[in-house]
Design a protein around this motif. Structure first.
Motif, short mmCIF file in Angstrom:
data_model
loop_
_atom_site.label_atom_id
_atom_site.label_comp_id
_atom_site.label_asym_id
_atom_site.label_seq_id
_atom_site.Cartn_x
_atom_site.Cartn_y
_atom_site.Cartn_z
N LEU A 28 0.84 -1.19 0.00
CA LEU A 28 0.00 0.00 0.00
C LEU A 28 0.87 1.24 0.00
O LEU A 28 1.86 1.31 0.73
CB LEU A 28 -0.90 0.02 1.24
N THR A 29 0.50 2.22 -0.80
CA THR A 29 1.21 3.49 -0.81
C THR A 29 0.47 4.54 0.01
O THR A 29 0.92 5.68 0.12
CB THR A 29 1.42 4.00 -2.25
N ASP A 30 -0.66 4.15 0.57
CA ASP A 30 -1.46 5.02 1.42
C ASP A 30 -2.30 4.15 2.35
O ASP A 30 -2.53 2.97 2.06
CB ASP A 30 -2.38 5.89 0.55
N LYS A 31 -2.75 4.71 3.43
CA LYS A 31 -3.61 3.98 4.37
C LYS A 31 -4.88 3.54 3.64
O LYS A 31 -5.38 4.24 2.76
CB LYS A 31 -3.96 4.90 5.53
N TYR A 32 -5.41 2.37 4.02
CA TYR A 32 -6.63 1.84 3.39
C TYR A 32 -7.55 1.30 4.46
O TYR A 32 -7.10 0.67 5.41
CB TYR A 32 -6.27 0.70 2.42
N SER A 33 -8.85 1.57 4.30
CA SER A 33 -9.80 0.98 5.24
C SER A 33 -11.03 0.49 4.48
O SER A 33 -11.41 1.05 3.45
CB SER A 33 -10.20 1.97 6.34
N TYR A 34 -11.58 -0.57 5.00
CA TYR A 34 -12.78 -1.18 4.43
C TYR A 34 -13.73 -1.51 5.57
O TYR A 34 -13.33 -2.16 6.53
CB TYR A 34 -12.43 -2.45 3.64
N SER A 35 -14.96 -1.06 5.45
CA SER A 35 -15.97 -1.35 6.47
C SER A 35 -16.89 -2.45 5.98
O SER A 35 -17.52 -2.32 4.93
CB SER A 35 -16.78 -0.10 6.79
N ASP A 36 -16.93 -3.50 6.76
CA ASP A 36 -17.85 -4.60 6.48
C ASP A 36 -19.11 -4.30 7.29
O ASP A 36 -19.06 -4.25 8.51
CB ASP A 36 -17.22 -5.92 6.91
N ASP A 37 -20.21 -4.09 6.63
CA ASP A 37 -21.46 -3.70 7.29
C ASP A 37 -21.83 -4.60 8.45
O ASP A 37 -22.42 -4.16 9.42
CB ASP A 37 -22.61 -3.68 6.28
N LYS A 38 -21.52 -5.86 8.34
CA LYS A 38 -21.96 -6.82 9.35
C LYS A 38 -20.99 -6.99 10.51
O LYS A 38 -21.34 -7.55 11.53
CB LYS A 38 -22.19 -8.19 8.70
N LYS A 39 -19.76 -6.56 10.36
CA LYS A 39 -18.75 -6.93 11.33
C LYS A 39 -17.96 -5.73 11.87
O LYS A 39 -18.20 -5.28 12.96
CB LYS A 39 -17.82 -7.90 10.66
N SER A 40 -17.00 -5.24 11.11
CA SER A 40 -15.98 -4.34 11.62
C SER A 40 -15.40 -3.47 10.51
O SER A 40 -15.77 -3.60 9.35
CB SER A 40 -14.84 -5.16 12.23
N THR A 41 -14.45 -2.64 10.90
CA THR A 41 -13.67 -1.87 9.93
C THR A 41 -12.25 -2.40 9.95
O THR A 41 -11.63 -2.53 11.01
CB THR A 41 -13.68 -0.37 10.28
N ILE A 42 -11.74 -2.71 8.77
CA ILE A 42 -10.38 -3.22 8.62
C ILE A 42 -9.53 -2.04 8.17
O ILE A 42 -9.83 -1.39 7.17
CB ILE A 42 -10.33 -4.36 7.58
N ILE A 43 -8.49 -1.75 8.93
CA ILE A 43 -7.63 -0.60 8.66
C ILE A 43 -6.23 -1.11 8.38
O ILE A 43 -5.61 -1.78 9.23
CB ILE A 43 -7.61 0.38 9.85
#
Length: 163
Positions: A28-43
């Protein structure tokens, strides 16, 4: 206006990555986050490295490493490295990422991989092959210590020994 593909239209945030050909890794060349509606946010932090899709070269004729999207394998690789968010290091190095919320089981990580591929527009044929592959072979990578007595001694340390 450009006619270029706009990945953000898929509903998955676009990851900014680069490739290191000598080491055969993506990072990754920058921070990335993904929010899973059912669970959590992955950072995931800048410089998090991953191998994209671990598809044997012989099978590239059926499914190439870039054909399962970029973000789905990125998140899936993190899930396996961190064992669903429970492990803080991998191959004796701190994992540059975390889960804000509840950790994931192996099945939940694989199901998220499938969901992300579908959202990204990966064809049903390719996403099913990718999903079947991780369900069949993923246990080897989720718990590499299982292999100690059979093939090799994996290079890992306990969480509290992470450098």
């Amino acid at each position: 206006m450009s006619n270029c593909y706009k990945p953000e239209e898929s509903g998955i945030p676009l990851a900014k990555v680069s490739y290191h050909p000598q080491k055969n890794i993506w990072f990754l060349t920058d921070k990335y986050s993904y929010s899973d509606d059912k669970k959590s946010t992955i950072i995931l932090d800048e410089c998090f490295s991953f191998d994209l899709s671990s598809i044997p070269r012989l099978l590239w004729i059926i499914v190439g490493i870039h054909e399962l999207s970029l973000e789905a394998p990125l998140i899936h690789d993190f899930m396996y490295m961190s064992r669903g968010g429970e492990r803080k290091c991998f191959n004796n190095k701190a994992i540059l990422g975390r889960i804000k919320g509840t950790s994931y089981s192996r099945k939940e990580a694989d199901d998220l991989f499938l969901k992300m591929m579908k959202t990204a527009g990966v064809s049903q044929f390719r996403r099913r092959l990718g999903y079947i592959g991780v369900r069949i072979f993923g246990a080897i990578f989720w718990r590499p210590e299982w292999l100690e007595n059979f093939f090799y001694k994996p290079n890992y340390k306990k969480v509290d020994e992470c450098q």
